[in-house]
Design a protein around this motif. Structure first.
Motif, short mmCIF file in Angstrom:
data_model
loop_
_atom_site.label_atom_id
_atom_site.label_comp_id
_atom_site.label_asym_id
_atom_site.label_seq_id
_atom_site.Cartn_x
_atom_site.Cartn_y
_atom_site.Cartn_z
N MET A 296 36.94 50.31 54.48
CA MET A 296 35.62 49.86 54.89
C MET A 296 34.59 50.16 53.81
N LYS A 297 34.78 51.33 53.15
CA LYS A 297 33.86 51.74 52.10
C LYS A 297 33.85 50.72 50.96
N TYR A 298 35.03 50.23 50.60
CA TYR A 298 35.12 49.29 49.49
C TYR A 298 34.54 47.92 49.86
N LEU A 299 34.69 47.53 51.10
CA LEU A 299 34.10 46.28 51.55
C LEU A 299 32.57 46.34 51.46
N ILE A 300 32.01 47.48 51.84
CA ILE A 300 30.56 47.65 51.76
C ILE A 300 30.10 47.59 50.31
N MET A 301 30.86 48.24 49.40
CA MET A 301 30.51 48.19 47.99
C MET A 301 30.57 46.77 47.44
N VAL A 302 31.58 46.02 47.84
CA VAL A 302 31.71 44.62 47.39
C VAL A 302 30.52 43.80 47.89
N LEU A 303 30.11 44.02 49.12
CA LEU A 303 28.95 43.30 49.67
C LEU A 303 27.67 43.69 48.93
N GLN A 304 27.53 44.96 48.59
CA GLN A 304 26.34 45.41 47.87
C GLN A 304 26.28 44.82 46.47
N ILE A 305 27.43 44.81 45.78
CA ILE A 305 27.47 44.21 44.45
C ILE A 305 27.27 42.70 44.55
N GLY A 306 27.81 42.10 45.60
CA GLY A 306 27.57 40.68 45.84
C GLY A 306 26.10 40.38 46.05
N THR A 307 25.38 41.29 46.69
CA THR A 307 23.94 41.12 46.88
C THR A 307 23.22 41.14 45.54
N LEU A 308 23.65 42.01 44.64
CA LEU A 308 23.06 42.03 43.30
C LEU A 308 23.30 40.70 42.59
N PHE A 309 24.52 40.18 42.70
CA PHE A 309 24.81 38.88 42.10
C PHE A 309 24.01 37.76 42.76
N LEU A 310 23.77 37.89 44.06
CA LEU A 310 22.95 36.89 44.76
C LEU A 310 21.53 36.86 44.19
N PHE A 311 20.96 38.03 43.94
CA PHE A 311 19.62 38.06 43.34
C PHE A 311 19.64 37.48 41.93
#
Length: 122
Positions: free
Chosen positions: A1-16
């Motif tokens: 679960m921790k890694y999924l959250i990190m992937v989503l957070q990094i994905g948010t950075l890429f989204l910006f």
């Protein structure tokens, strides 16, 4: 679960980053899209529209592994080593001097901000 959250957070950075590039291309701005996205993210974090906790572990992971992102740059410099013969060596000196200048100015500004923050808490 921790890694999924990190992937989503990094994905948010890429989204910006993507949003910044989209804004840059739509309005034909001379400012790079990645910088626009970073300023947009900074604005939303400063205004506390987005809490820092939503991005913290992903950002921490990227900062921890940041030296790996400089490997392609180093390989590129080695590939064009002939450029640095002659006057190109002055470029190396200029980069070293400017790096120390940036480190010094950053240290002074950080010191002032920390003193200001301590004074505000007293």
């Amino acid at each position: 679960m921790k890694y999924l959250i990190m992937v989503l957070q990094i994905g948010t950075l890429f989204l910006f980053n993507y949003i910044g590039q989209l804004i840059q291309s739509c309005f034909s701005l001379f400012i790079p899209g990645s910088l626009i996205g970073m300023l947009l993210l900074f604005s939303l974090l400063s205004l506390q529209v987005i809490p820092i906790t939503w991005l913290q572990s992903g950002v921490d992971w990227l900062l921890k592994d940041i030296p790996f992102f400089f490997i392609p740059v180093t390989v590129g410099v080695v590939q064009y080593i002939n450029f640095f013969y002659g006057k190109g060596s002055l470029l190396v000196l200029l980069v070293i001097i400017s790096t120390f200048f940036v480190i010094g100015i950053t240290g002074l500004i950080t010191d002032q901000l920390l003193k200001k923050g301590e004074a505000a808490h007293d």
